[in-house]
Design a protein around this motif. Structure first.
Motif, PDB file in Angstrom:
ATOM      1  N   GLY A 222      26.074  49.541  48.559  1.00  0.00           N
ATOM      2  CA  GLY A 222      26.874  49.794  48.862  1.00  0.00           C
ATOM      3  C   GLY A 222      28.036  48.413  48.342  1.00  0.00           C
ATOM      4  O   GLY A 222      29.708  49.322  48.428  1.00  0.00           O
ATOM      5  N   SER A 223      27.385  48.221  49.429  1.00  0.00           N
ATOM      6  CA  SER A 223      28.440  46.516  49.972  1.00  0.00           C
ATOM      7  C   SER A 223      29.193  45.753  48.824  1.00  0.00           C
ATOM      8  O   SER A 223      28.304  45.901  48.037  1.00  0.00           O
ATOM      9  CB  SER A 223      28.121  46.067  50.740  1.00  0.00           C
ATOM     10  N   ASP A 224      29.803  45.163  49.005  1.00  0.00           N
ATOM     11  CA  ASP A 224      30.584  43.962  47.935  1.00  0.00           C
ATOM     12  C   ASP A 224      30.851  44.832  46.646  1.00  0.00           C
ATOM     13  O   ASP A 224      30.674  44.403  45.459  1.00  0.00           O
ATOM     14  CB  ASP A 224      29.101  42.793  47.219  1.00  0.00           C
ATOM     15  N   ASP A 225      32.007  45.690  46.988  1.00  0.00           N
ATOM     16  CA  ASP A 225      32.618  46.770  46.035  1.00  0.00           C
ATOM     17  C   ASP A 225      34.100  46.217  45.955  1.00  0.00           C
ATOM     18  O   ASP A 225      34.308  45.599  47.011  1.00  0.00           O
ATOM     19  CB  ASP A 225      32.375  48.133  46.235  1.00  0.00           C
ATOM     20  N   LEU A 226      34.672  47.356  45.199  1.00  0.00           N
ATOM     21  CA  LEU A 226      36.043  46.643  45.678  1.00  0.00           C
ATOM     22  C   LEU A 226      36.525  48.165  45.876  1.00  0.00           C
ATOM     23  O   LEU A 226      36.589  48.999  44.063  1.00  0.00           O
ATOM     24  CB  LEU A 226      36.284  46.012  44.337  1.00  0.00           C
ATOM     25  N   LYS A 227      37.645  48.463  45.659  1.00  0.00           N
ATOM     26  CA  LYS A 227      38.892  49.538  46.099  1.00  0.00           C
ATOM     27  C   LYS A 227      39.917  48.851  46.503  1.00  0.00           C
ATOM     28  O   LYS A 227      40.552  49.426  47.454  1.00  0.00           O
ATOM     29  CB  LYS A 227      38.209  50.574  46.532  1.00  0.00           C
ATOM     30  N   ARG A 228      41.343  48.984  44.941  1.00  0.00           N
ATOM     31  CA  ARG A 228      42.709  47.892  45.900  1.00  0.00           C
ATOM     32  C   ARG A 228      43.526  48.595  44.872  1.00  0.00           C
ATOM     33  O   ARG A 228      42.932  48.989  43.398  1.00  0.00           O
ATOM     34  CB  ARG A 228      42.355  46.504  45.478  1.00  0.00           C
ATOM     35  N   THR A 229      44.044  48.778  45.463  1.00  0.00           N
ATOM     36  CA  THR A 229      45.626  49.316  45.223  1.00  0.00           C
ATOM     37  C   THR A 229      46.754  48.625  44.584  1.00  0.00           C
ATOM     38  O   THR A 229      47.486  48.048  46.768  1.00  0.00           O
ATOM     39  CB  THR A 229      46.079  50.876  45.209  1.00  0.00           C
ATOM     40  N   GLY A 230      47.461  48.495  44.468  1.00  0.00           N
ATOM     41  CA  GLY A 230      49.115  47.511  44.363  1.00  0.00           C
ATOM     42  C   GLY A 230      50.094  47.433  43.910  1.00  0.00           C
ATOM     43  O   GLY A 230      50.087  48.557  42.892  1.00  0.00           O
ATOM     44  N   LEU A 231      51.146  47.273  44.975  1.00  0.00           N
ATOM     45  CA  LEU A 231      52.267  47.656  43.726  1.00  0.00           C
ATOM     46  C   LEU A 231      53.222  46.805  44.412  1.00  0.00           C
ATOM     47  O   LEU A 231      53.498  46.216  45.844  1.00  0.00           O
ATOM     48  CB  LEU A 231      53.267  49.023  44.358  1.00  0.00           C
ATOM     49  N   ARG A 232      54.253  46.345  43.117  1.00  0.00           N
ATOM     50  CA  ARG A 232      55.649  45.404  43.337  1.00  0.00           C
ATOM     51  C   ARG A 232      56.677  45.485  42.818  1.00  0.00           C
ATOM     52  O   ARG A 232      56.133  46.122  41.694  1.00  0.00           O
ATOM     53  CB  ARG A 232      54.119  43.928  43.026  1.00  0.00           C
ATOM     54  N   GLY A 233      57.696  45.399  43.706  1.00  0.00           N
ATOM     55  CA  GLY A 233      58.937  45.407  43.307  1.00  0.00           C
ATOM     56  C   GLY A 233      59.543  44.128  43.339  1.00  0.00           C
ATOM     57  O   GLY A 233      59.845  43.203  44.353  1.00  0.00           O
TER      58      GLY A 233
END
Length: 820
Positions: A222-233
């Motif tokens: 399960g490694s080298d996965d991706l879970k990323r959330t981003g917000l910009r204003g």
């Protein structure tokens, strides 16, 4: 297809990364394409010299990759930027720390207190740690600028290798609009991002963007996965023609399992040296599968020399990065005054295995404040930029790096304060000839208040009475249950209590603020607890400088020559007996030419470079005088880096674009010596004995002079072609192919065979159907046509294994984009 591209490349004299790549964007309409065809190759505006200018007019070595190109090439994270910039390499061997190399200049480290040799920036704000910039997602960006060579004058903090600036798309006045991109792919990949631009008044605008990126792990654990959330204003207001203010904030959350790796094999020491035995795993096994753990339990770990256990903790990462920044510009009679205040914070923790730890844990909080003020203007024949910079950073961290029979525990606070004053003058000697001179004074103050303790289990007694294989087997150290395998403790008190409670050491044993020795009650071994506080501070200062000449051979032909210096401050570290290291220095000589020919149909840029690098800071596993394994930052001696970059774009029609980048690089250590002792002496360089000992073993001086710098392939080649096919008046079909060659290179300082990254090709394909008015597009993509995973980060584990993290496997999917 590759042979066709190569033949085309030869015909148009293809080149490398010294510059900016301008391509037709996926969302362009046919009318836009026709306009661009009439005008030739489009311009990219960059701000690397603290002013807006065409990349073709900037007399510096720079690659600028537009947001559209990032999207088209599937570059959603920092590690993939090498698809467009051959000179750069970005690696991560575990945890949240990121290592950046440009032309071999960089440093591999798992410690956040080591400054990067290549300075990352976000929206013009320099970041003390690469993880803050490169842990964030690439979405709604205007461009990414990569500057090659020392940045010691105008760019934030000093850097010896270069700088990477991630620049978000900014609010647009008088425009209401929105857009999104959504893609689905194998490994259950989903990538969604969108933006909204609102004209809040005649002179103000708001831009908000967000993203969510996920995919399953590329490895079986399960490694080298991706879970990323981003917000910009961002909010922009221009009260007058002479004043504007932009305020921004961003937030990123990174989760999931995190970076992974796989066992390549193991080294066994013997009278004639080390014998390597392959593991038999493919590139996607991971560290924490049943098969990987079964293999691990067949290996013994020094210095207890018992068999290792399966991984005791699932890997995970949980980090949050956020910041606020502002940019104020005020045009006055004497020039334009710019003020850039910023605050950033990152916090989180991660469990990780690289390099084959069981298990490492980092818990860290970083805070930084920065302020830059500058004034840019003109007086007569002179253009000038003068300014000041202040940087204040504080890192609090608790770390452990569990090796089963060795448990290093760190707890520290690290502080950095940096002040700088800088200035640059440009003399317009004539309409075509300019002389440029700049200087910067920097004063860095660093302080470390921390401690490192090691719990070390020896078979038998303390060195030199310790027992090693094969005698350790007869002593019973490899028998099941003979030696304690440490849990993942973050305090020495918890560790001592666990040892006493579980019957390993005498009941009632207590943790004390000094070095301690505990005899195992079963008589099999001895535990040494080291005690090494580091409370120290120091100041480093340097004047760095730049001198260059620029000549406009023609309206679209620039010739320039530059010599400049760079510096990276020394610092303090948690390494017994080696608590400090010195600054490093570089002097770079560059001559280049940027050209457009045939009514902007052909672009040809050439850069030759020659760098002299002194006292490079490198990090590697060595031993202190007691024989304790330490991960130490050392000053490595001298190296010479030289080569040639060529960058070419050929646009014969408004619908056809061919491009290529080639870099030739020769980066060699003139003087590199590594010092260590058995059993940490598996280094493929000739050695002599120093006469000293460490843990009873003779200290060896390995002479690696003449070896290449890490991540410095002799040849790198990027080739690309794009063809737009009109389908009537309403639709267009766009095909794009990009292929890249990376020559042989080395990924670690031991120069062992598995650390030798073999040369390879990698090819990406895109096919897009889009509306001629640019309103929407639907495309399919295939990345890594060859379907091979290459070594990205090789690591020789301190407990004897050869491990590596690999590049992504073949990925494919579909993407839909729309703008309103």
């Amino acid at each position: 297809m590759r042979s066709i591209l190569l033949a085309t490349a030869a015909m148009i004299t293809i080149g490398t990364p010294g510059l900016a790549l301008a391509q037709q964007a996926p969302g362009q309409s046919a009318e836009q394409a026709a306009d661009q065809g009439n005008a030739g190759i489009a311009e990219i505006v960059v701000t690397a010299q603290r002013k807006a200018e065409s990349a073709q007019k900037a007399a510096i070595a720079i690659d600028a990759v537009t947001g559209d190109t990032l999207l088209q090439q599937g570059i959603s994270k920092a590690e993939d930027i090498t698809k467009s910039v051959p000179a750069i390499t970005i690696t991560n061997g575990g945890g949240s720390n990121t290592s950046i190399f440009i032309r071999g200049v960089g440093n591999i480290t798992s410690s956040s207190y080591n400054d990067p040799a290549v300075t990352p920036s976000y929206d013009g704000v320099v970041l003390g740690r690469a993880a803050g910039a490169f842990g964030s997602a690439f979405y709604d960006l205007a461009r990414v600028e990569v500057l090659k060579g020392p940045q010691g004058i105008l760019y934030g903090r000093n850097a010896t290798g270069g700088a990477v600036n991630i620049i978000p798309a900014r609010p647009e006045l008088g425009k209401n609009g929105a857009g999104f991109n959504v893609s689905f792919g194998n490994y259950d990949a989903v990538n969604v991002d969108g933006y909204l631009n609102l004209a809040t008044s005649d002179n103000s605008a708001l831009r908000v963007a967000a993203t969510r990126q996920i995919h399953d792990g590329y490895n079986r654990d399960g490694s080298d996965d991706l879970k990323r959330t981003g917000l910009r204003g961002q909010f922009l207001i221009e009260p007058s023609d002479t004043l504007n203010l932009r305020i921004g904030a961003d937030w990123t959350k990174v989760g999931g399992v995190g970076p992974g790796g796989t066992y390549i094999g193991a080294f066994t020491p013997g009278p004639a040296g080390y014998t390597f035995t392959p593991s038999g795993f493919d590139t996607s096994e991971g560290f924490n599968t049943d098969a990987a753990n079964a293999y691990r339990k067949t290996l013994i770990g020094a210095p207890g020399f018992g068999f290792l256990n399966a991984m005791n903790q699932d890997a995970s990462t949980d980090f949050t990065y956020w910041g606020v920044n502002a940019e104020l510009n005020w045009k006055a009679d004497i020039g334009t005054f710019t003020l850039l205040p910023a605050f950033r914070k990152s916090s989180g923790n991660s469990y990780f295995y690289g390099p084959a730890f069981n298990t490492a844990f980092n818990a860290e909080t970083d805070k930084q404040y920065s302020l830059e003020a500058r004034l840019a203007g003109s007086v007569g024949m002179m253009d000038y930029v003068v300014g000041g910079f202040y940087f204040n950073e504080k890192i609090n961290a608790q770390n452990e790096y569990n090796q089963e029979f060795v448990l290093p525990i760190q707890d520290y606070t690290h502080k950095t304060k940096s002040w700088a004053a800088f200035g640059q003058l440009t003399a317009h000697v004539s309409d075509r000839f300019r002389l440029v001179g700049g200087a910067r004074y920097t004063r860095d103050k660093k302080a470390m208040d921390g401690i490192i303790n090691n719990f070390i289990t020896f078979c038998g007694g303390l060195p030199p009475a310790n027992i090693t294989p094969p005698a350790s087997f007869a002593a019973g150290c490899a028998a099941p249950g003979a030696l304690p395998h440490y849990p993942n403790f973050l305090t020495t008190g918890d560790t001592v209590n666990w040892l006493a409670t579980n019957g390993w050491i005498a009941p009632g044993s207590t943790d004390q603020a000094n070095t301690q020795v505990f005899a195992l009650l079963n008589g099999k071994g001895t535990i040494l607890k080291t005690y090494s506080p580091v409370v120290d501070s120091g100041t480093y200062s340097r004047v760095t400088w730049k001198a260059s000449a620029e000549f406009d051979v023609g309206p679209q032909n620039l010739l320039y020559a530059t010599v400049e210096s760079g510096y990276r401050a020394g610092g303090f570290q948690l390494a017994e007996g080696k608590s400090s290291y010195n600054p490093e220095f570089i002097t770079a000589y560059t001559i280049g030419s940027k050209n457009r020919f045939f009514n902007n149909k052909v672009q040809l840029n050439v850069e030759g470079f020659y760098w002299k690098y002194k006292d490079q800071q490198i990090t590697y596993f060595t031993v202190d005088t007691s024989g304790t394994l330490i991960n130490s930052n050392e000053n490595a001696g001298k190296s010479t880096i030289k080569g040639l970059d060529v960058d070419a774009i050929f646009k014969p029609t408004s619908t056809t674009t061919l491009n290529g980048k080639v870099q030739y690089l020769k980066a060699t250590y003139d003087d590199l010596h590594l010092f260590t002792a058995s059993p940490r002496d598996n280094i493929a360089c000739p050695f002599t004995l120093t006469g000293g000992t460490a843990g009873g073993a003779p200290v060896k001086d390995f002479n690696c002079s003449g070896k290449p710098l890490l991540y410095s392939p002799k040849w790198t080649v990027n080739l690309g072609a794009e063809q737009v096919v009109p389908l009537g008046h309403a639709l267009e079909l766009v095909g794009n192919v990009a292929t890249a060659w990376r020559d042989d290179q080395w990924g670690a300082f031991e120069y062992l065979d598995f650390e030798h990254i073999r040369a390879y090709w990698q090819t990406d394909l895109n096919l897009t159907l889009r509306a001629a008015d640019g309103g929407w597009s639907l495309g399919a993509f295939l990345y890594n046509l060859e379907n091979k995973r290459r070594i990205a980060t090789p690591q020789r584990s301190p407990i004897g294994m050869a491990v590596a993290r690999y590049t992504a496997p073949q990925t494919y999917g579909v993407r839909f984009s729309a703008n309103f």
